[in-house]
Design a protein around this motif. Structure first.
Motif, PDB file in Angstrom:
ATOM      1  N   GLU A 128       0.756  -1.266  -0.168  1.00  0.00           N
ATOM      2  CA  GLU A 128       0.005   0.008   0.111  1.00  0.00           C
ATOM      3  C   GLU A 128       1.000   1.403  -0.130  1.00  0.00           C
ATOM      4  N   LEU A 129       2.187   1.024   0.604  1.00  0.00           N
ATOM      5  CA  LEU A 129       2.797   2.321   0.833  1.00  0.00           C
ATOM      6  C   LEU A 129       4.160   2.135  -0.310  1.00  0.00           C
ATOM      7  N   VAL A 130       3.765   2.715  -1.486  1.00  0.00           N
ATOM      8  CA  VAL A 130       4.789   2.721  -2.455  1.00  0.00           C
ATOM      9  C   VAL A 130       5.048   3.920  -3.061  1.00  0.00           C
ATOM     10  N   GLY A 131       4.246   4.855  -2.622  1.00  0.00           N
ATOM     11  CA  GLY A 131       4.407   6.546  -3.133  1.00  0.00           C
ATOM     12  C   GLY A 131       4.445   7.371  -1.989  1.00  0.00           C
ATOM     13  N   HIS A 132       4.175   8.658  -2.480  1.00  0.00           N
ATOM     14  CA  HIS A 132       4.241   9.766  -1.469  1.00  0.00           C
ATOM     15  C   HIS A 132       3.188  10.832  -1.913  1.00  0.00           C
ATOM     16  N   THR A 133       2.881  11.304  -0.671  1.00  0.00           N
ATOM     17  CA  THR A 133       1.695  12.428  -0.733  1.00  0.00           C
ATOM     18  C   THR A 133       2.805  13.635  -1.202  1.00  0.00           C
ATOM     19  N   HIS A 134       2.076  14.926  -1.621  1.00  0.00           N
ATOM     20  CA  HIS A 134       2.813  15.882  -1.910  1.00  0.00           C
ATOM     21  C   HIS A 134       3.660  16.640  -0.744  1.00  0.00           C
ATOM     22  N   ALA A 135       3.119  16.477   0.501  1.00  0.00           N
ATOM     23  CA  ALA A 135       3.780  16.828   1.541  1.00  0.00           C
ATOM     24  C   ALA A 135       5.149  16.135   1.915  1.00  0.00           C
ATOM     25  N   GLN A 136       4.947  14.803   1.791  1.00  0.00           N
ATOM     26  CA  GLN A 136       6.246  13.930   1.784  1.00  0.00           C
ATOM     27  C   GLN A 136       7.345  14.085   0.870  1.00  0.00           C
ATOM     28  N   VAL A 137       6.863  14.385  -0.526  1.00  0.00           N
ATOM     29  CA  VAL A 137       7.869  14.761  -1.591  1.00  0.00           C
ATOM     30  C   VAL A 137       8.575  16.135  -1.049  1.00  0.00           C
ATOM     31  N   TYR A 138       7.572  17.119  -0.604  1.00  0.00           N
ATOM     32  CA  TYR A 138       8.446  18.531  -0.480  1.00  0.00           C
ATOM     33  C   TYR A 138       9.401  18.352   0.657  1.00  0.00           C
ATOM     34  N   ALA A 139       8.979  17.689   1.842  1.00  0.00           N
ATOM     35  CA  ALA A 139       9.770  17.361   2.815  1.00  0.00           C
ATOM     36  C   ALA A 139      11.085  16.611   2.573  1.00  0.00           C
ATOM     37  N   GLY A 140      10.973  15.757   1.849  1.00  0.00           N
ATOM     38  CA  GLY A 140      12.448  15.108   1.108  1.00  0.00           C
ATOM     39  C   GLY A 140      13.179  15.805   0.248  1.00  0.00           C
ATOM     40  N   ALA A 141      12.392  16.833  -0.507  1.00  0.00           N
ATOM     41  CA  ALA A 141      13.198  17.700  -1.381  1.00  0.00           C
ATOM     42  C   ALA A 141      13.844  18.833  -0.475  1.00  0.00           C
TER      43      ALA A 141
END
Length: 162
Positions: A128-141
Motif C-alpha cells: 500500500e505504501l509505494v508512493g508519496h503525498t505531496h507533503a512527503q515529497v516536499y519534505a524530502g526535497a
C-alpha cells in the motif's frame, strides 16, 4: 588503478555523498516516525521501505541536483540533467507511485470481499505504501537541499561560477 582507489574517489565525491547521506537521513527519519506511530515494529522493514515521510527518493535526487549546481554551476548541461531527473522522480513519486498504492488498497478490499478465505494469499505481494503525498515529497526535497548545502560547508566545496 585498483578497485579500492575507485571506491575512495566515489566516497570522497561531494555530489555522490550528498545524495547518499540525504537518502540515509530520510530513511532514519522514517524509522523515527515509525517508532512514534507504532504501526510497524520491524525497524529494518521501515528503513528499507518505500513510501512514507519524508520521501527518500525526493531527498536524494534533490541533494544530487543541488550539489551538482553548487559544484559545476547552474548553467551547465550536467546540472540541467540532474534538474530534469529530480523533477521526473518527484512527480512520479507523488503521482504514479502514490496512485499505485491507493489502487492496491482498493484491490485488497475487493479480494477480501470476493475471496475471503484466500485473500491474504492473493494480497501478499500488494504494497500500500509505494508512493508519496505531496507533503512527503516536499519534505524530502527540503531535506535534500539542506544536506547538499551543509555538505558544501563540511567538505569546503567552492561555489561554481558557471
Amino acid at each position: 588503478m585498483v578497485l579500492w582507489e575507485h571506491f575512495k574517489h566515489l566516497f570522497t565525491n561531494y555530489v555522490f555523498l550528498s545524495a547518499l547521506i540525504s537518502w540515509f537521513l530520510a530513511q532514519i527519519i522514517k524509522v523515527i516516525i515509525g517508532l512514534f506511530n507504532k504501526k510497524e515494529k520491524n525497524l529494518l522493514k521501515i528503513f528499507f521501505s518505500t513510501g512514507g515521510m519524508p520521501s527518500s527518493h525526493s531527498s536524494s535526487v534533490m541533494a544530487l541536483c543541488m550539489a551538482t549546481g553548487i559544484k559545476v554551476g547552474l548553467g551547465t548541461p550536467v546540472f540541467a540533467v540532474t534538474f530534469v531527473l529530480a523533477g521526473i522522480v518527484m512527480t512520479d513519486a507523488s503521482g504514479v507511485r502514490y496512485q499505485t498504492g491507493q489502487q492496491n488498497i482498493i484491490l485488497k478490499r475487493i479480494t477480501q470481499k470476493l475471496f475471503s478465505e484466500d485473500a491474504n494469499e492473493i494480497n501478499a505481494g500488494l504494497k500500500e505504501l509505494v508512493g508519496h503525498t505531496h507533503a512527503q515529497v516536499y519534505a524530502g526535497a527540503a531535506l535534500g537541499l539542506a544536506v547538499a548545502i551543509i555538505m558544501k560547508f563540511i567538505m569546503n566545496i567552492p561555489l561554481a561560477t558557471a
